[in-house]
Write a protein that holds these residues in place. Structure first.
Motif, PDB file in Angstrom:
ATOM      1  N   LEU A 184      64.487  53.880  79.843  1.00  0.00           N
ATOM      2  CA  LEU A 184      63.626  54.777  80.227  1.00  0.00           C
ATOM      3  C   LEU A 184      62.937  55.446  78.984  1.00  0.00           C
ATOM      4  CD1 LEU A 184      62.692  56.914  82.389  1.00  0.00           C
ATOM      5  CD2 LEU A 184      64.626  58.245  81.839  1.00  0.00           C
ATOM      6  N   VAL A 185      63.648  55.674  77.812  1.00  0.00           N
ATOM      7  CA  VAL A 185      63.118  56.333  76.455  1.00  0.00           C
ATOM      8  C   VAL A 185      62.261  55.280  76.146  1.00  0.00           C
ATOM      9  CG1 VAL A 185      63.561  57.108  74.461  1.00  0.00           C
ATOM     10  CG2 VAL A 185      65.292  57.596  76.110  1.00  0.00           C
ATOM     11  N   GLN A 186      62.463  54.093  76.139  1.00  0.00           N
ATOM     12  CA  GLN A 186      61.319  53.081  75.466  1.00  0.00           C
ATOM     13  C   GLN A 186      60.093  52.930  76.465  1.00  0.00           C
ATOM     14  OE1 GLN A 186      61.163  50.981  72.860  1.00  0.00           O
ATOM     15  NE2 GLN A 186      63.545  50.764  72.137  1.00  0.00           N
ATOM     16  N   ALA A 187      60.400  53.050  77.784  1.00  0.00           N
ATOM     17  CA  ALA A 187      59.203  53.078  78.455  1.00  0.00           C
ATOM     18  C   ALA A 187      58.297  54.203  78.621  1.00  0.00           C
ATOM     19  CB  ALA A 187      59.679  52.676  80.149  1.00  0.00           C
ATOM     20  N   ARG A 188      59.092  55.309  78.256  1.00  0.00           N
ATOM     21  CA  ARG A 188      58.297  56.553  78.558  1.00  0.00           C
ATOM     22  C   ARG A 188      57.967  57.276  77.045  1.00  0.00           C
ATOM     23  NH1 ARG A 188      56.306  58.066  83.949  1.00  0.00           N
ATOM     24  NH2 ARG A 188      57.917  57.316  85.209  1.00  0.00           N
ATOM     25  N   ALA A 189      58.298  56.361  76.023  1.00  0.00           N
ATOM     26  CA  ALA A 189      58.104  56.994  74.777  1.00  0.00           C
ATOM     27  C   ALA A 189      57.031  57.899  74.145  1.00  0.00           C
ATOM     28  CB  ALA A 189      58.134  55.970  73.671  1.00  0.00           C
ATOM     29  N   ASP A 190      55.629  57.453  74.930  1.00  0.00           N
ATOM     30  CA  ASP A 190      54.569  58.197  74.648  1.00  0.00           C
ATOM     31  C   ASP A 190      54.631  59.688  75.140  1.00  0.00           C
ATOM     32  OD1 ASP A 190      54.631  57.014  77.172  1.00  0.00           O
ATOM     33  OD2 ASP A 190      52.282  56.986  77.460  1.00  0.00           O
ATOM     34  N   ARG A 191      55.274  59.601  76.420  1.00  0.00           N
ATOM     35  CA  ARG A 191      55.126  61.168  76.968  1.00  0.00           C
ATOM     36  C   ARG A 191      56.276  61.891  76.398  1.00  0.00           C
ATOM     37  NH1 ARG A 191      53.777  61.342  82.462  1.00  0.00           N
ATOM     38  NH2 ARG A 191      53.970  63.596  82.079  1.00  0.00           N
ATOM     39  N   LEU A 192      57.273  61.084  75.908  1.00  0.00           N
ATOM     40  CA  LEU A 192      58.315  62.088  75.183  1.00  0.00           C
ATOM     41  C   LEU A 192      58.266  62.200  73.768  1.00  0.00           C
ATOM     42  CD1 LEU A 192      61.574  59.942  76.600  1.00  0.00           C
ATOM     43  CD2 LEU A 192      60.655  62.106  77.484  1.00  0.00           C
ATOM     44  N   ALA A 193      57.165  61.854  73.224  1.00  0.00           N
ATOM     45  CA  ALA A 193      56.852  61.961  71.627  1.00  0.00           C
ATOM     46  C   ALA A 193      56.780  63.511  71.307  1.00  0.00           C
ATOM     47  CB  ALA A 193      55.430  61.373  71.436  1.00  0.00           C
TER      48      ALA A 193
END
Length: 488
Positions: A184-193
């Motif tokens: 999940l973190v890998q896939a959403r890394a741009d949103r979680l930056a």
């Protein structure tokens, strides 16, 4: 001095405390047990409840993120669905405001009255300033204090948006080992930056000694299977003349440490971040009672790597443990055989500077080098969790310490965690420091019957976050990026 006035924060918190606790009790009534497939709908209901409450709090962006549906293999078949996570975002509107991501989880451990609970674990009960319910401390209470904290921050400063770009990621599978969290973190890394992660899934030393955790150890574990004769054979006819896999398992276990209880695997300590003199002094300041600690450990003596205190061993030194050893006949009486196989289970707690892949390869080579001809073996590792550590001189850690000190009105000391968790996934993927903000204390009984949270400490968590966002924004403005130490 921060522009957030203490009196205004406390006045707001006092005025809204009762409503906040009513909301928390409503959330705690949802039995979001991620380990029980029968409770999957409750875990989803928990995520939906939190998403609605975050919108009510004022977060403009609130989303439910599905997990566990990645394609698997060439067939393109989908994996099993995971539990939903909740994402929320509230932009500051200020140029150059830092971005902070708060992590926590909304799933809970199983609980039933017959386990030893004095009350229904999913019917919150308040007694003598303590709120009893599954999830009260781990982790719904510590997630939820951020909602009142940000509202107090806005009310006290007159702002219409936080002083930082505030994001929340609240997962639904932490109590099941976070199987889908890294993906999940890998896939959403741009949103979680972000510029820093706040983990509110931890605790303090005690009610009287508030502390901030600065790091967690990593973990990798394995099973070593040893094979000798193709079947169990007569020890009188063949014993002493062929290799015995059970004996070799015992030899491996005995050889894992030297006389100073240091791990003997070559390269095991290469590159580790050593404790500084300052850190050792700060650990020594804590009111540690080793006899009491031993009683909690159900142990009759302390042991470990020579030259380090007990706290240093469990927080800041890497370890190797024999978790299990077996092979051959285990029934009543004797059976004079050379067994055909044996097993050894090992786990390795890792500290900053150690790489799990490197440790796994070193262990494989160590095992192969120690086994005699005639013993075949397999080493199976089950995965790894990386260690994380934020240096004491990191400006954002100092900001958190200041905010917590204002809330508690006393000196804040430092600890580490001996266990492991998903925080390192966030640190590794996002490349930012992880800061631990928790107000739970050891008596809260995580995972145990009669879990509770101290309500006055919960309000201190609220107050800390009310001060923290303004302090972090000021710290970011005053600290050039080049002067910000990297997390390890």
């Amino acid at each position: 001095m921060s522009s957030t006035p203490d009196s205004a924060v406390r006045t707001y918190i006092d005025a809204h405390r009762a409503a906040f606790l009513d909301d928390l009790a409503e959330w705690l009534r949802i039995p979001s047990v991620s380990a029980d497939p029968a409770r999957a709908s409750d875990v989803r209901r928990s995520a939906d409840w939190l998403a609605a409450k975050l919108k009510e709090t004022g977060f403009p962006t609130v989303e439910i993120w599905e997990t566990g549906l990645q394609e698997t293999g060439a067939s393109g078949a989908e994996g099993a669905p995971g539990a939903p996570a909740v994402f929320a975002e509230w932009r500051s509107g200020d140029d150059n405001a830092p971005t902070v991501l708060v992590y926590g989880h909304h799933d809970v451990q199983p609980a039933a009255r017959e386990d030893g609970w004095h009350t229904d674990p999913f019917e919150p009960t308040t007694v003598d300033g303590r709120l009893y319910a599954r999830g009260a401390a781990d982790d719904k209470g510590q997630v939820f204090f951020h909602t009142l904290g940000v509202r107090a921050h806005l009310a006290a400063t007159g702002r219409t948006a936080p002083a930082v770009n505030l994001k929340l990621l609240i997962e639904g599978e932490e109590e099941s080992g976070s199987p889908n969290f890294p993906a999940l973190v890998q896939a959403r890394a741009d949103r979680l930056a972000c510029d820093a992660v706040i983990v509110s899934d931890t605790g303090m030393w005690s009610e009287d000694t508030p502390t901030v955790c600065t790091g967690m150890r990593g973990l990798t574990d394995c099973q070593i299977d040893l094979y000798g004769p193709d079947q169990d054979i007569h020890s009188g006819s063949f014993g002493g003349a062929v290799p015995n896999p059970a004996m070799e398992a015992a030899r491996l276990a005995a050889a894992l440490h030297d006389e100073d209880l240091r791990v003997t695997v070559p390269g095991f300590y290469d590159g580790i971040v050593e404790l500084t003199g300052t850190e050792r002094e700060l650990f020594a300041e804590l009111p540690f009672d080793e006899r009491r600690w031993l009683r909690a450990a159900h142990s009759h003596g302390a042991a470990g790597e020579s030259g380090y205190s007990t706290l240093e061993r469990v927080w800041a030194r890497p370890t190797a443990e024999v978790n299990g050893i077996g092979g051959g006949y285990q029934g009543p009486g004797g059976k004079t055989i050379v067994p055909s196989s044996a097993q050894l289970k090992l786990s390795f707690r890792l500290v900053a500077g150690q790489d799990a892949d490197r440790i796994q390869q070193a262990v494989r080579e160590w095992v192969a080098a120690r086994l005699p001809e005639g013993i075949r073996h397999e080493v199976t590792f089950w995965g790894a969790t990386r260690p994380c550590l934020t240096p004491l001189d990191h400006p954002y850690l100092r900001s958190l310490t200041r905010a917590m000190g204002r809330a508690f009105g006393q000196k804040i000391r430092y600890t580490r965690e001996g266990g492991s968790g998903p925080a390192a996934d966030l640190q590794d993927v996002l490349g930012v420091p992880v800061l631990f903000l928790g107000i739970s204390v050891p008596s809260d009984g995580w995972h145990a019957p009669n879990e509770k949270v101290e309500l006055d400490l919960l309000m201190k968590g609220v107050e800390t976050t009310a001060y923290l966002w303004d302090d972090l924004a000021r710290t970011a403005a005053d600290t050039p990026a080049a002067e910000t130490p990297a997390a390890r």
